[in-house]
Each structure stands twice: as C-alpha cells, then as structure tokens.
Design a protein around this motif. Structure first.
Motif, short mmCIF file in Angstrom:
data_model
loop_
_atom_site.label_atom_id
_atom_site.label_comp_id
_atom_site.label_asym_id
_atom_site.label_seq_id
_atom_site.Cartn_x
_atom_site.Cartn_y
_atom_site.Cartn_z
N SER A 203 0.82 -1.22 0.00
CA SER A 203 0.00 0.00 0.00
C SER A 203 0.85 1.27 0.00
O SER A 203 0.38 2.34 0.34
CB SER A 203 -0.95 -0.02 1.20
N SER B 26 -7.57 -5.48 5.21
CA SER B 26 -8.34 -5.79 4.01
C SER B 26 -7.51 -6.46 2.92
O SER B 26 -8.04 -6.87 1.90
CB SER B 26 -8.97 -4.51 3.47
N GLY C 62 -6.08 0.55 0.84
CA GLY C 62 -6.93 0.17 1.96
C GLY C 62 -6.08 -0.26 3.13
O GLY C 62 -4.85 -0.13 3.10
N SER C 63 -6.72 -0.80 4.17
CA SER C 63 -6.00 -1.18 5.38
C SER C 63 -5.24 -2.49 5.18
O SER C 63 -5.47 -3.21 4.21
CB SER C 63 -7.00 -1.35 6.52
#
Ligand SMILES: [Zn+2]
Ligand SMILES: [Zn+2]
Length: 385
Positions: free
Chosen positions: A250, A287, A283-284
């Motif tokens: 991410s 997830s 996203g986290s």
C-alpha cells in the motif's frame, strides 16, 4: 543403585506414536535421525570421511591468512625454479568479500608470480563474484540488510561486504531470478494438484476444470495490522503445496516522493513508472487478505483449470464472505469447511483465559470439573480421554 534414586523410564511406544502424529513432538519427521542414532559413532565417522574424500572439494571456507601463508611457505614450491613461495593479498583489487591473492616465488632471479581471485564469477559473462551475491542472499533470507552484513564481517575479521550500489544490484538480480523460480514452482505445484485430481477420476483430462480444496492465508511484514506490505497464499489441502501467491503493497517509495499527484508533471512521470510501481492496494492491512483472496480465486480457472472449492476456513470468515460475494465460478457455489486445527487453537486459548480469570475461585473450578484437573484449585487444561 541408591534407594532414593528413581530409574529413568523411556517413553512408552504408544505415547511416542501419539506425539509423532500430533505434529508437536520432537519425534516428528525425525526418522532419518533415529536411524542415524542406531549406528555407532566410529562407523558414522568412517562414513563421513569416505564421503568427504569422494566428494569434490567445493564451497567456501573461512581461513586465517597467517596459517595459509605459513603452510604455503613450508609445503609448496615454485613450478619454475622449485624455490619457496609467498602468499599476499592485493588490497587494491579487493571486491567485497572476494580477495585477490598473489603467489610469488621468493627467489629474486625467478620472480614467478600467480594471481587469482578467491571466488568464482556468477556467470562467465558476469562481473559479479559468487561470494558477494551469496552474502546478499543470506542477509535477505534472515531479514537483514547491508549494515548487518557489515557488522558481521567486522566481528569475523573479514573484509567488508560490497558497497551500497552493487549491494542493490545484487538484490535486484536475486529478485528477478527468484520471481522466475517462484512462477515455475507455482505452475508445477498447480500441475501436480491437477494430476492428482485426474488420477482420482478417469473422466477428467488435463483440460477439465477440477475442484480443489484450499485454504487461504495472509501474512504481513509487521505484526499489529499496520503493515504496508503483505501477501496472500492459496494452499492445496490435497498436496499441502502453495498453489498461488499474491503480493500486496500500500505504499510506493517512488510515488510518495511527489507531493502533488494531480500535476501534469506527475502524470507524465507516472506513465513511465506505472509498470514498476509497487503500489497495488488501497486500503487497510486487514483488508489485504480479503482483497488478495478475491484476486486469487478469480484467476484460478485461467491459471490452473481449477476451482478452489471447498474453502477451508481459518476461523476468519471475511475472505470467504468476499469470495462468496464475488462468485468467481458463476453459479457454482463455493462450500466452506472449518479447519479443525484452528478451532482447537481458538477454543484452547479461550478456555485457558477462563481458567486464568477464575484462578483461585474454588466453586468455579468445581463447576468446570470436566476441564480442570481435580485437586488443583488453580487449575490447568488437561486432555479428556
Ligand atoms: Zn621460482
Ligand atoms: Zn509507484
């Protein structure tokens, strides 16, 4: 034997088998070692020495240069004049852990010399030495970087590893090769899983789409679900092999250098960077598992002619719910089964917590008589047969 000294009893055979089957005991997968234990020390020693003599002398050793030099000075002679030889390191040609050594005849009139490196080149066309690449690989395997390698070398009185730029070049090279091996191994694992299914049903052929029970598991770089790097794996329950992996990230160090991500300059730069951009998850960390599971399920038929069905859950059903919603196999519904190992683990933890919570409370211990060993008011979990 003194009266108060107890004779040590060996473990009963059925207990050994139970321990072995439980995958926890030290007897598990130790059959080879047990066989070895049966042979005498001297026979093992003879065996090792013979094997050593038969084998080619390969690999690396760590050696004190004083010892090597004194041995060479004492036991070797010049091929031209039979005079004594002397060994020295050429500091200007040091390349990371690979040294350049010079053998020189001590006879002034002869002056015969021989120069060589202490490591082979990775390939005949490469300029990198095997030992330097191995150090980088070794450090990657234990999760350490160049600084750790540098400290290790200092402590071992070895030359310093290669500098930062060649270190990253080696890392990049290892990454490329690892990716090729990974793809090949995953493909082979998929084929083995498919072949196993074909052997169970004669109506199936390599082109048939088969159902294969799998379990999905996610892993992150750091604990605590704040990690920006993670990956999700599919493991076949028939072969126990990893069938597919999806890496998720991410953050991209290159992209994060740009403050204004709407500027035309950025967009222009991004077009050239897109193919190597690491960022593929928005996203986290939590997830990542559901997102990864969805990607892996969606490409299973295309990749292996396989439907991942049934889904063996690990107690966390978010990935399953996502896959169920995605319907990667159209009308064919994915079945879910619970992994008994995870139920055991979770239930065990909760029961142990209960015991800790009610420690010393005798009435509760009495009420939990089935789980708590009698006569032990503080209690501990025991197996009920
Ligand atoms: Zn000579
Ligand atoms: Zn990027």
């Amino acid at each position: 034997m003194p009266k108060n000294k107890k004779r040590k009893r060996s473990m009963p055979d059925d207990a050994k088998h139970h321990l072995k089957a439980s995958m926890k005991g030290s007897w598990y997968n130790q059959e080879d070692k047990q066989d070895q234990r049966g042979t005498s020390v001297s026979s093992r020693k003879i065996q090792t020495e013979t094997e050593y003599l038969q084998e080619e002398n390969r690999g690396n050793i760590i050696m004190d240069l004083d010892i090597l030099n004194s041995q060479i000075g004492e036991h070797t002679c010049c091929s031209k004049c039979y005079g004594k030889m002397n060994l020295s390191v050429i500091p200007s040609k040091q390349n990371g852990l690979c040294s350049s050594l010079l053998l020189k005849c001590q006879n002034v009139q002869c002056n015969h010399t021989s120069e060589f490196f202490t490591s082979k080149l990775c390939t005949s066309s490469s300029h990198s030495f095997e030992v330097n690449r191995s150090v980088v690989l070794g450090m990657r395997l234990i999760g350490k970087g160049r600084n750790a390698a540098s400290k290790f070398c200092a402590a071992m009185n070895l030359p310093q590893p290669v500098s930062a730029t060649p270190y990253s070049d080696h890392t990049r090279h290892i990454t490329e090769k690892t990716k090729i091996v990974l793809l090949q191994e995953l493909l082979n694992a998929g084929k083995r899983g498919h072949t196993l299914k074909e052997s169970e049903d004669e109506n199936l052929c390599p082109e048939s789409v088969v159902d294969c029970g799998v379990t999905i598991d996610g892993s992150w770089l750091n604990r605590g679900l704040s990690s920006r790097h993670g990956f999700v794996t599919v493991i076949s329950i028939d072969t126990g092999e990893v069938l597919d992996v999806h890496y998720m990230c991410s953050v991209c160090p290159e992209c994060s250098k740009w403050e204004d991500k709407t500027s035309p300059e950025y967009l222009e730069w991004f077009l050239s960077h897109e193919s190597e951009c690491m960022l593929n998850h928005d996203g986290s960390a939590q997830s990542m598992e559901t997102e990864g599971a969805s990607i892996l399920f969606n490409r299973s038929v295309q990749k292996y002619n396989m439907r991942y069905n049934p889904f063996i859950g690990d107690g966390d059903s978010k990935a399953f719910l996502r896959v169920l919603r995605d319907k990667p196999y159209g009308d064919i519904e994915i079945q879910k089964e619970e992994c008994v190992g995870h139920i055991q683990k979770r239930m065990g933890t909760r029961l142990r917590n209960l015991i800790t919570k009610y420690k010393g409370n005798f009435s509760v211990n009495q009420a939990m008589g089935l789980l708590v060993k009698s006569g032990r008011p503080n209690g501990s979990l025991m197996t009920i047969k």
